[in-house]
Design an enzyme around this catalytic site. Sequence first.
Site, PDB file in Angstrom:
ATOM      1  N   ASP A  67     -74.566 -15.064 -21.199  1.00 27.46           N
ATOM      2  CA  ASP A  67     -74.569 -16.527 -21.303  1.00 27.46           C
ATOM      3  C   ASP A  67     -75.762 -17.144 -20.590  1.00 27.46           C
ATOM      4  O   ASP A  67     -76.465 -16.476 -19.824  1.00 27.46           O
ATOM      5  CB  ASP A  67     -73.250 -17.106 -20.753  1.00 27.46           C
ATOM      6  CG  ASP A  67     -72.732 -16.379 -19.515  1.00 27.46           C
ATOM      7  OD1 ASP A  67     -73.535 -15.686 -18.846  1.00 27.46           O
ATOM      8  OD2 ASP A  67     -71.545 -16.490 -19.213  1.00 27.46           O
ATOM      9  N   ASN A 136     -59.690 -18.031 -13.760  1.00 26.28           N
ATOM     10  CA  ASN A 136     -58.803 -18.515 -14.834  1.00 26.28           C
ATOM     11  C   ASN A 136     -58.774 -17.555 -16.030  1.00 26.28           C
ATOM     12  O   ASN A 136     -58.228 -17.876 -17.074  1.00 26.28           O
ATOM     13  CB  ASN A 136     -59.242 -19.914 -15.299  1.00 26.28           C
ATOM     14  CG  ASN A 136     -60.639 -19.919 -15.913  1.00 26.28           C
ATOM     15  OD1 ASN A 136     -61.282 -18.874 -16.022  1.00 26.28           O
ATOM     16  ND2 ASN A 136     -61.109 -21.077 -16.317  1.00 26.28           N
ATOM     17  N   HIS A 138     -61.483 -16.357 -17.672  1.00 30.99           N
ATOM     18  CA  HIS A 138     -62.576 -16.465 -18.655  1.00 30.99           C
ATOM     19  C   HIS A 138     -63.487 -15.243 -18.594  1.00 30.99           C
ATOM     20  O   HIS A 138     -63.614 -14.588 -17.557  1.00 30.99           O
ATOM     21  CB  HIS A 138     -63.364 -17.783 -18.498  1.00 30.99           C
ATOM     22  CG  HIS A 138     -64.294 -17.863 -17.331  1.00 30.99           C
ATOM     23  ND1 HIS A 138     -64.543 -19.037 -16.655  1.00 30.99           N
ATOM     24  CD2 HIS A 138     -65.068 -16.936 -16.714  1.00 30.99           C
ATOM     25  CE1 HIS A 138     -65.417 -18.823 -15.695  1.00 30.99           C
ATOM     26  NE2 HIS A 138     -65.750 -17.563 -15.701  1.00 30.99           N
ATOM     27  N   GLU A 143     -63.702 -19.987 -22.132  1.00 27.43           N
ATOM     28  CA  GLU A 143     -62.720 -20.571 -21.222  1.00 27.43           C
ATOM     29  C   GLU A 143     -61.336 -20.591 -21.874  1.00 27.43           C
ATOM     30  O   GLU A 143     -61.231 -20.632 -23.110  1.00 27.43           O
ATOM     31  CB  GLU A 143     -63.119 -22.017 -20.899  1.00 27.43           C
ATOM     32  CG  GLU A 143     -64.476 -22.178 -20.242  1.00 27.43           C
ATOM     33  CD  GLU A 143     -64.456 -21.880 -18.760  1.00 27.43           C
ATOM     34  OE1 GLU A 143     -63.422 -21.398 -18.243  1.00 27.43           O
ATOM     35  OE2 GLU A 143     -65.484 -22.124 -18.108  1.00 27.43           O
TER      36      GLU A 143
END
Length: 244
Positions: A67, A136, A138, A143
């Site tokens: 990314d 979380n 991801h 996400e």
Amino acid sequence: MNISIFDNEKLAAAALARRIAVRLKDQPRIVLGLPTGRTPVPLYRELVALHKRGEADFSRAHTFNLDEFVGVPPGQPGSYRRFMQEQLFACVNIDPSHIHFLNGMADDLDAECDRYEQEIHRAGGIDLQVLGIGTNGHIGFNEPARELIARTHRVQLLEPSRKSNASLFGGDMDRVPREALSMGMATILQAREVVLMATGKSKARCVNGVVNGGITTRVPASFLQLHPRVELLLDTPAASSLSS
Ligand code: F6R
């Protein structure tokens, strides 16, 4: 899923670095998928040490990072490209033309995402994808959401992700980008082999969700359960919530 647990993050990183060095020997043209973040820093340090000892030759390898932020020039502090340059690329013998990165400065960001997918395809696909994981769940910047996106795409960053990247921008939230480009779930899952690294107590809950929970878009990393060759590389704190 294979799970390997190490006493500390340095041992986990050293084990993976040794494996990558062996792969570089056996398959010099290996295509590696790489993450940024806090977790892989010890891995890159170990790879640089192995390279300095003549045990890791990157000259024919290719890399694709997961990314990149939108609107941050590649050489500028804060960009993932710059992070990788400092942590790994400048310290090993990788051919600069073999470093593949998303360009968050591209005029047409959707076309840039398509270009990246094609480039991965032209390189023959990713042989070994290394991942970190967000608290979380991801992976990349995929996400938790009602729907996940298969291919490389633009992402509106959630506030927790912006906050966890603030240190790259001197802690100034105003400078943290609101958008990024990320490999998609299918891009990641098509890698021939995946190693997810998770270290530290803050990852314990999501690691347990990935291993023992259902497959859900609310924990994107849970989709790794569908992959035939996945290894979780954990330190003891990250493994501490695993129910047996
Ligand atoms: C970064 C990336 C992210 C990180 C994740 C964990 O390229 O893909 O998914 O792996 O946010 O970050 P750290 O390692 O900083 O806890």
